[in-house]
Enzyme design. Structure first.
Site, mmCIF file in Angstrom:
data_model
loop_
_atom_site.group_PDB
_atom_site.id
_atom_site.type_symbol
_atom_site.label_atom_id
_atom_site.label_comp_id
_atom_site.label_asym_id
_atom_site.label_seq_id
_atom_site.Cartn_x
_atom_site.Cartn_y
_atom_site.Cartn_z
ATOM 1 N N HIS A 15 0.835 -1.208 0.000
ATOM 2 C CA HIS A 15 0.000 0.000 0.000
ATOM 3 C C HIS A 15 0.868 1.256 0.000
ATOM 4 O O HIS A 15 0.623 2.201 -0.741
ATOM 5 C CB HIS A 15 -0.900 0.042 1.251
ATOM 6 C CG HIS A 15 -1.969 -0.999 1.297
ATOM 7 N ND1 HIS A 15 -2.189 -1.807 2.396
ATOM 8 C CD2 HIS A 15 -2.912 -1.354 0.384
ATOM 9 C CE1 HIS A 15 -3.206 -2.620 2.146
ATOM 10 N NE2 HIS A 15 -3.662 -2.369 0.930
ATOM 11 N N LYS A 39 -17.947 -5.981 7.957
ATOM 12 C CA LYS A 39 -16.696 -6.689 8.261
ATOM 13 C C LYS A 39 -16.265 -6.361 9.673
ATOM 14 O O LYS A 39 -16.322 -5.202 10.079
ATOM 15 C CB LYS A 39 -15.593 -6.239 7.295
ATOM 16 C CG LYS A 39 -15.429 -7.128 6.088
ATOM 17 C CD LYS A 39 -14.113 -6.763 5.403
ATOM 18 C CE LYS A 39 -14.009 -7.300 3.992
ATOM 19 N NZ LYS A 39 -12.844 -6.735 3.298
ATOM 20 N N ARG A 88 -1.583 -6.330 -8.334
ATOM 21 C CA ARG A 88 -0.342 -7.046 -8.035
ATOM 22 C C ARG A 88 -0.070 -8.137 -9.056
ATOM 23 O O ARG A 88 1.056 -8.361 -9.467
ATOM 24 C CB ARG A 88 -0.428 -7.692 -6.639
ATOM 25 C CG ARG A 88 -0.451 -6.699 -5.506
ATOM 26 C CD ARG A 88 -0.940 -7.334 -4.233
ATOM 27 N NE ARG A 88 -2.338 -7.778 -4.383
ATOM 28 C CZ ARG A 88 -3.106 -8.162 -3.380
ATOM 29 N NH1 ARG A 88 -2.626 -8.200 -2.170
ATOM 30 N NH2 ARG A 88 -4.356 -8.518 -3.598
ATOM 31 N N SER A 126 -3.004 -7.789 2.988
ATOM 32 C CA SER A 126 -3.375 -7.557 4.387
ATOM 33 C C SER A 126 -3.886 -8.845 5.036
ATOM 34 O O SER A 126 -3.606 -9.118 6.199
ATOM 35 C CB SER A 126 -4.462 -6.478 4.481
ATOM 36 O OG SER A 126 -3.975 -5.255 4.011
HETATM 37 O O1 PNS Z 1 -8.832 -2.946 0.068
HETATM 38 P P1 PNS Z 1 -10.051 -3.574 -0.558
HETATM 39 O O2 PNS Z 1 -10.836 -4.317 0.503
HETATM 40 O O3 PNS Z 1 -9.720 -4.418 -1.748
HETATM 41 O O4 PNS Z 1 -10.966 -2.359 -1.074
HETATM 42 C C1 PNS Z 1 -12.213 -2.589 -1.689
HETATM 43 C C2 PNS Z 1 -13.020 -1.274 -1.831
HETATM 44 C C3 PNS Z 1 -13.148 -0.570 -0.502
HETATM 45 C C4 PNS Z 1 -12.304 -0.362 -2.809
HETATM 46 C C5 PNS Z 1 -14.431 -1.658 -2.402
HETATM 47 O O5 PNS Z 1 -14.981 -2.671 -1.626
HETATM 48 C C6 PNS Z 1 -15.374 -0.475 -2.434
HETATM 49 O O6 PNS Z 1 -15.240 0.410 -3.251
HETATM 50 N N1 PNS Z 1 -16.348 -0.466 -1.488
HETATM 51 C C7 PNS Z 1 -17.276 0.628 -1.296
HETATM 52 C C8 PNS Z 1 -18.685 0.231 -1.733
HETATM 53 C C9 PNS Z 1 -18.820 0.323 -3.228
HETATM 54 O O7 PNS Z 1 -18.623 1.354 -3.837
HETATM 55 N N2 PNS Z 1 -19.174 -0.838 -3.844
HETATM 56 C C10 PNS Z 1 -19.313 -0.963 -5.262
HETATM 57 C C11 PNS Z 1 -17.980 -1.257 -5.907
HETATM 58 S S1 PNS Z 1 -18.143 -1.503 -7.613
#
Ligand code: PNS
Length: 178
Positions: A15, A39, A88, A126
């Site tokens: 990150h 979560k 990645r 993570s």
């Molecule tokens: O670090 P992560 O868990 O891979 O991040 C995922 C994240 C937070 C970017 C994704 O879950 C997200 O954007 N969540 C917010 C809700 C949302 O917008 N959902 C629709 C995504 S298309």
């Protein structure tokens, strides 16, 4: 201005590598931590915000924020024009492509920009960091020193309280004859 949304539970060297790269191509970068009520995180959102703030204090154009709800709504609210995400390996691509295209459908003017972290972080996640740290394994190569300390504090305390708990709570069967 771009947002870099994610869970960051905990933030890893991958990150941090991406934040460094993003800070060089965007005038301003906001690391946006999702408040996800579904979560149960290892670190609270406040803990993660504080940790990322400490780790990015050297960047003048990086700040840290938290958000709830849709990423596109948050991006619109803070007037971001791009979403930064890291890829990645090929295994990330399918999920990231789906998310980027869905975000584009929801907000066509918002672009997703993918960047690759340094290849030596391509296996760092993570989830694996949490798993290794929980079992007392070494995570120094995967996370900054500050995060390593916080993980040790969290799991060290958990292990200690387990060790002092009555045997019945430790899930160990006692030999009744001894
Ligand atoms: O670090 P992560 O868990 O891979 O991040 C995922 C994240 C937070 C970017 C994704 O879950 C997200 O954007 N969540 C917010 C809700 C949302 O917008 N959902 C629709 C995504 S298309």
């Amino acid at each position: 201005m771009a947002i870099y949304p994610g869970s960051f539970d905990p933030p890893t060297k991958g990150h941090l590598d991406l934040i460094a790269r993003g800070s060089r191509i965007f005038d301003e970068l906001v690391v946006a931590i999702l408040r996800n009520p579904e979560k149960a995180p290892l670190f609270s959102v406040e803990e993660r915000k504080e940790m990322i703030e400490l780790l990015t204090s050297g960047y003048k154009n990086v700040r840290v924020d938290t958000f709830e709800g849709l990423t596109v709504d948050y991006a619109t609210r803070v007037r971001a024009t791009a979403v930064l995400r890291g890829i990645r390996a090929i295994s990330d691509y399918e999920y990231e492509l789906q998310m980027a295209l869905m975000n584009r459908k929801l907000q066509p003017s918002l672009e997703t920009v993918f960047m690759m972290p340094a290849e030596h972080y391509s296996y760092v996640s993570s989830r694996l960091v949490r798993e290794i740290a929980a079992m007392g394994g070494p995570v120094g190569a995967l996370v900054p020193g500050l995060i390593e300390q916080r993980l040790r504090a969290k799991f060290g305390a958990a292990r200690k309280s387990k060790a002092t708990a009555p045997a019945s709570k430790r899930g160990r069967k006692r030999n009744l004859q001894s």
